[in-house]
Design a protein around this motif. Structure first.
Motif, PDB file in Angstrom:
ATOM      1  N   ARG A 198       0.863  -1.208   0.000  1.00  0.00           N
ATOM      2  CA  ARG A 198       0.000   0.000   0.000  1.00  0.00           C
ATOM      3  C   ARG A 198       0.891   1.246   0.000  1.00  0.00           C
ATOM      4  NH1 ARG A 198      -1.388   2.914   3.741  1.00  0.00           N
ATOM      5  NH2 ARG A 198      -0.694   1.551   5.415  1.00  0.00           N
ATOM      6  N   LYS A 199       1.882   1.262   0.880  1.00  0.00           N
ATOM      7  CA  LYS A 199       2.751   2.439   0.986  1.00  0.00           C
ATOM      8  C   LYS A 199       3.475   2.683  -0.326  1.00  0.00           C
ATOM      9  CE  LYS A 199       3.704   3.300   5.830  1.00  0.00           C
ATOM     10  NZ  LYS A 199       4.218   2.448   6.928  1.00  0.00           N
ATOM     11  N   ALA A 200       3.929   1.591  -0.973  1.00  0.00           N
ATOM     12  CA  ALA A 200       4.667   1.739  -2.242  1.00  0.00           C
ATOM     13  C   ALA A 200       3.750   2.309  -3.310  1.00  0.00           C
ATOM     14  CB  ALA A 200       5.189   0.369  -2.656  1.00  0.00           C
ATOM     15  N   LYS A 201       2.506   1.810  -3.335  1.00  0.00           N
ATOM     16  CA  LYS A 201       1.565   2.320  -4.342  1.00  0.00           C
ATOM     17  C   LYS A 201       1.302   3.796  -4.102  1.00  0.00           C
ATOM     18  CE  LYS A 201      -1.845  -0.464  -5.837  1.00  0.00           C
ATOM     19  NZ  LYS A 201      -2.979  -1.404  -5.790  1.00  0.00           N
ATOM     20  N   GLU A 202       1.121   4.173  -2.825  1.00  0.00           N
ATOM     21  CA  GLU A 202       0.856   5.605  -2.520  1.00  0.00           C
ATOM     22  C   GLU A 202       2.004   6.458  -3.065  1.00  0.00           C
ATOM     23  OE1 GLU A 202      -1.619   5.034   1.557  1.00  0.00           O
ATOM     24  OE2 GLU A 202       0.322   6.086   1.735  1.00  0.00           O
ATOM     25  N   ARG A 203       3.221   5.999  -2.783  1.00  0.00           N
ATOM     26  CA  ARG A 203       4.381   6.796  -3.216  1.00  0.00           C
ATOM     27  C   ARG A 203       4.368   6.933  -4.744  1.00  0.00           C
ATOM     28  NH1 ARG A 203       7.246   4.059   0.746  1.00  0.00           N
ATOM     29  NH2 ARG A 203       8.074   2.513  -0.678  1.00  0.00           N
ATOM     30  N   LEU A 204       4.114   5.820  -5.428  1.00  0.00           N
ATOM     31  CA  LEU A 204       4.143   5.824  -6.895  1.00  0.00           C
ATOM     32  C   LEU A 204       3.023   6.703  -7.452  1.00  0.00           C
ATOM     33  CD1 LEU A 204       6.167   4.472  -8.657  1.00  0.00           C
ATOM     34  CD2 LEU A 204       4.553   2.624  -9.095  1.00  0.00           C
ATOM     35  N   GLU A 205       1.842   6.621  -6.811  1.00  0.00           N
ATOM     36  CA  GLU A 205       0.709   7.441  -7.279  1.00  0.00           C
ATOM     37  C   GLU A 205       1.081   8.926  -7.201  1.00  0.00           C
ATOM     38  OE1 GLU A 205      -2.821   4.427  -5.915  1.00  0.00           O
ATOM     39  OE2 GLU A 205      -2.593   6.347  -4.840  1.00  0.00           O
ATOM     40  N   ASN A 206       1.618   9.324  -6.058  1.00  0.00           N
ATOM     41  CA  ASN A 206       1.937  10.754  -5.884  1.00  0.00           C
ATOM     42  C   ASN A 206       2.944  11.206  -6.946  1.00  0.00           C
ATOM     43  OD1 ASN A 206       0.247  10.712  -3.759  1.00  0.00           O
ATOM     44  ND2 ASN A 206       1.841  10.324  -2.228  1.00  0.00           N
ATOM     45  N   VAL A 207       3.953  10.376  -7.167  1.00  0.00           N
ATOM     46  CA  VAL A 207       4.984  10.770  -8.164  1.00  0.00           C
ATOM     47  C   VAL A 207       4.345  10.876  -9.550  1.00  0.00           C
ATOM     48  CG1 VAL A 207       6.988   9.874  -9.426  1.00  0.00           C
ATOM     49  CG2 VAL A 207       6.907   9.753  -6.919  1.00  0.00           C
ATOM     50  N   GLY A 219      -4.165   6.606 -17.043  1.00  0.00           N
ATOM     51  CA  GLY A 219      -3.765   5.692 -18.126  1.00  0.00           C
ATOM     52  C   GLY A 219      -2.684   4.729 -17.659  1.00  0.00           C
ATOM     53  N   LEU A 220      -1.973   5.214 -16.647  1.00  0.00           N
ATOM     54  CA  LEU A 220      -0.837   4.363 -16.219  1.00  0.00           C
ATOM     55  C   LEU A 220      -1.256   3.362 -15.137  1.00  0.00           C
ATOM     56  CD1 LEU A 220       2.021   7.046 -15.997  1.00  0.00           C
ATOM     57  CD2 LEU A 220       1.846   5.138 -17.609  1.00  0.00           C
ATOM     58  N   LYS A 221      -2.555   3.416 -14.760  1.00  0.00           N
ATOM     59  CA  LYS A 221      -3.036   2.635 -13.606  1.00  0.00           C
ATOM     60  C   LYS A 221      -2.613   1.174 -13.719  1.00  0.00           C
ATOM     61  CE  LYS A 221      -5.480   2.876  -9.791  1.00  0.00           C
ATOM     62  NZ  LYS A 221      -4.458   1.980  -9.158  1.00  0.00           N
ATOM     63  N   ARG A 222      -2.874   0.577 -14.816  1.00  0.00           N
ATOM     64  CA  ARG A 222      -2.610  -0.868 -15.043  1.00  0.00           C
ATOM     65  C   ARG A 222      -1.124  -1.143 -14.925  1.00  0.00           C
ATOM     66  NH1 ARG A 222      -2.760  -5.119 -14.054  1.00  0.00           N
ATOM     67  NH2 ARG A 222      -2.163  -6.873 -15.341  1.00  0.00           N
ATOM     68  N   VAL A 223      -0.366  -0.223 -15.573  1.00  0.00           N
ATOM     69  CA  VAL A 223       1.102  -0.424 -15.566  1.00  0.00           C
ATOM     70  C   VAL A 223       1.602  -0.362 -14.129  1.00  0.00           C
ATOM     71  CG1 VAL A 223       3.302   0.550 -16.277  1.00  0.00           C
ATOM     72  CG2 VAL A 223       1.327   0.621 -17.848  1.00  0.00           C
ATOM     73  N   GLU A 224       0.982   0.606 -13.384  1.00  0.00           N
ATOM     74  CA  GLU A 224       1.449   0.813 -11.998  1.00  0.00           C
ATOM     75  C   GLU A 224       1.329  -0.472 -11.192  1.00  0.00           C
ATOM     76  OE1 GLU A 224      -1.413   2.729  -9.759  1.00  0.00           O
ATOM     77  OE2 GLU A 224      -0.337   2.448  -7.878  1.00  0.00           O
ATOM     78  N   ASP A 225       0.179  -1.123 -11.314  1.00  0.00           N
ATOM     79  CA  ASP A 225      -0.015  -2.347 -10.521  1.00  0.00           C
ATOM     80  C   ASP A 225       1.100  -3.341 -10.819  1.00  0.00           C
ATOM     81  OD1 ASP A 225      -3.661  -2.448 -10.437  1.00  0.00           O
ATOM     82  OD2 ASP A 225      -2.119  -1.546  -9.158  1.00  0.00           O
TER      83      ASP A 225
END
Ligand SMILES: Cc1ncc(C[n+]2csc(CCOP(=O)(O)OP(=O)(O)O)c2C)c(N)n1
Ligand SMILES: CC(=O)[C@@H](O)[C@H](O)COP(=O)(O)O
Ligand SMILES: [Mg+2]
Length: 619
Positions: A198-207, A219-225
């Protein structure tokens, strides 16, 4: 009753899914009914009922070999592997053991009782099967508490490197005996709560939002996961050690367990299955207080005004001393309640350290504290201290660091049996140079010996038995006892009994009975096993023909051996021992050192000549 038709693993394979769930309930009730009478390890066994059923549904011991870590949780396994009919003899003399035992059953792949050995043993069995051309899976079942010990990582490390098909099941209930502690425990919690992800996703989302704005972000949602899962795969610690990580899964859901274990049994290479369970599952009092129900005594009517246990006296005395000395610190290796340090923690949380099941670390950690002028007291069971033997020698005694070993459960402990008896500490400690080894005759003397130890400035071991003292009134203020002095408790001319620890009062009782038949016996409280009271021993050797030593330790190498060694050379004049002296030998040319200790030909020749020409005087 489903349990009626189940005796062996093959019987479990014939049951319907519904019957498997009924079986779980019946096993729980059966275990509770027996343990209420016999005592034993209740909460841990209740927590692995479904896991055990699933293991025996998928695997087929003894061809497939299951190694239980510690083994205190093996009651369901024992019931389902041919021991249902004798389970009521649990931990009784002549009955079945409370731990897996290769002497007890072919279904017990490896004997355990001490923690964190399962992965090493399982890997050895796996490699052994391979070299012998034997078929079959090998499974280690290790708890989250046991995973706080170094040996577990030695096993994981080697298994990950060898790459054999080994299955490790991590039974994670977030409990050791007490709440599990340590960074590993925190890591496992993160794994089970997905916190790291969860913390890693939060960090990536903010960036992503900052860099590319809301639109691009979506658009990057899928890639992010994919990235996050790739960057922070759950179980990374185990993956990095060469294990495939599976989980976490519900350790009480039999179908999920069976499906997962079936799948895992087909995988190649080392696999760790992370299973979440509740310690004490299915029995509300144990679910509420898994620490209290970790080990339970046989249910009996409460007796009033019982004498305190040695553990309670130790704990109270340590607190009393620590009240006026802020250098006193307490260290336990995952046994706060068993050693009584839980009370010390309540009073001095900042001076209390639970290092997890890590006895080796506990001792060297204490040595570090002593180096800095603290007064560390390592409270530890005799049998578990065996695990830190090199640390006592290499880190404490060799450097003469004032670490105090408060050795509980010294001597015979009873129903825990051979893996837990404190049978060897007098032998394994007294041969170490620079260390004092003492054993109180009762709880009052324990107080004074602990006080003497803490203010001795030396490496000092005080060993005392499991259970209650004699109810001696504890009135005297703490006092120092001269190190190496024994106590003559009664005098008689016919024979002398040198007793140490628990047997002292037994020797007194024996002497009283012997007096009734005209035999007069001297009884000495040999409260120091090292150093011996040589002054008194010389006098005894001169005045008595017959000497009996008694100790709650193996005779070999123990207190009696120390007396024999001392007397043999000088009073029987038959056996003289040449060898390394009772001190650490510094560095130097090997043959020079051999010469200096007198074990080269010159030394032997001189000693023999002196003996033969009576130059060596008998005392
Ligand atoms: C070397 C060693 N140190 C301490 C113990 C005492 N001990 C027995 S069980 C246990 C806790 C084990 O926790 P875990 O592996 O998580 O098993 P659980 O009881 O939670 O199923 C401890 C510290 C031991 N058996 N061996
Ligand atoms: C399984 C284990 O090693 C511990 O639970 C141990 O049995 C505790 O012994 P005591 O009951 O003497 O505290
Ligand atoms: Mg646990």
């Amino acid at each position: 009753m489903v349990l009626e038709k189940v005796n062996y693993p093959e019987d479990i394979k014939k049951l319907t899914e519904e019957e498997l769930n009924l079986l779980a309930d019946e096993i729980r009730k059966f275990i509770i009914s027996v343990v209420e009478r016999t005592g034993g390890h209740l909460a841990s066994s209740l927590g692995v009922v479904e896991l055990t059923i699933a293991l025996l549904r998928v695997f087929s011991p003894p061809k497939d070999e299951i190694v239980w870590d510690v083994g205190h949780q093996s009651y369901p396994y024992k019931i389902l592997t041919g021991r249902k009919k004798v389970f009521h003899t649990l931990r009784q003399y002549g009955g079945i053991s409370g731990f897996p035992s290769i002497k007890e059953s072919k279904y017990d792949a490896f004997g355990t009782g001490h923690s964190s050995t399962s992965i090493s043993a399982a890997l050895g069995i796996k490699i052994g099967k391979k070299l012998k051309g034997e078929e079959g899976h090998v499974i280690a079942v290790i708890g989250d508490g046991a995973l706080t010990a170094g040996e577990a990582y030695e096993g994981l490390n080697n298994a990950g490197q060898l790459g054999e098909d080994l299955i490790v099941i991590l039974n994670d209930n977030e409990m050791s005996i007490s709440k599990n502690i340590g960074a590993i425990s925190n890591y496992l919690t993160k794994l089970t709560t997905g916190e790291s992800l969860r913390k890693a996703k939060e960090r990536l989302e903010n960036v992503t939002k900052k860099l590319f704005g809301e639109k691009v972000y979506k658009g990057l949602k899928r890639v992010e996961d994919l990235i996050v899962k790739g960057l922070f795969p759950p179980g990374m610690l185990f993956e990095e050690l060469g294990f495939r990580y599976v989980g976490p899964i519900d350790g009480h859901d039999i179908p999920t367990l069976i499906t997962t274990l079936n799948n895992v049994s087909k995988l190649k290479g080392p696999t760790l299955v992370h299973v979440l369970t509740k310690k004490g599952k299915g029995y509300a009092p144990a679910e509420e207080r898994p620490d209290k129900f970790h080990g339970v005594s046989p249910k009996s009517k409460k007796k009033e005004n019982l004498p305190p246990t040695y553990t309670e006296v130790f704990s109270k005395t340590l607190i009393e001393i620590a009240e006026s000395d802020s250098d006193v610190v307490g260290i336990t290796a995952a046994m706060p309640s068993g050693t009584g340090l839980d009370r010390f923690k309540e009073r001095f949380p900042e001076r209390y350290f639970d290092v997890g099941i890590a006895e080796q670390h506990a001792v060297t950690f204490a040595a570090g504290l002593a180096k800095k002028g603290l007064k560390p007291v390592v409270a530890i069971y005799s049998t578990f201290l065996q695990r830190a033997y090199d640390q006592i020698i290499h880190d404490v005694a060799l450097q003469e660091l004032p670490v105090i070993f408060a050795i509980d459960r010294a001597g015979l402990v009873g129903e825990d049996g051979a893996t837990h008896h404190g049978a060897f500490d007098l032998s394994y400690l007294r041969i170490i140079p620079n260390i004092v080894v003492a054993a109180p005759k009762d709880e009052e003397e324990l107080r004074h010996l602990l006080y003497t130890a803490i203010y001795s400035g030396k490496p000092f071991a005080v060993r005392y038995p499991r259970g209650r003292g004699y109810g001696i009134p504890i009135r005297e203020p703490l006092k120092k006892i001269d190190i190496g002095t024994w106590e003559v408790l009664r005098e008689g001319k016919d024979l002398v009994i040198l007793a140490t620890g628990w047997p002292v009062y037994q020797a007194l009782k024996a002497a009283e009975n012997l007096e009734k038949i005209g035999l007069n016996v001297t009884v000495v409280n040999a409260r120091f096993v090292k150093p011996l009271d040589e002054k008194l021993l010389n006098q005894i050797a001169r005045e008595f023909k017959l000497i009996v030593t008694v100790e709650e330790n193996v005779v070999k190498g123990g207190f009696g051996s120390a007396v024999n060694e001392y007397l043999a050379s000088w009073y029987t004049g038959r056996v003289f021992n040449l060898g390394l002296p009772d001190k650490f030998i510094e560095h130097g040319n090997q043959n020079l050192l051999r010469h200096l200790v007198g074990i080269d030909s010159e030394g032997i020749e001189k000693f023999a000549k002196d003996i033969l020409t009576k130059k060596v005087l008998q005392k």
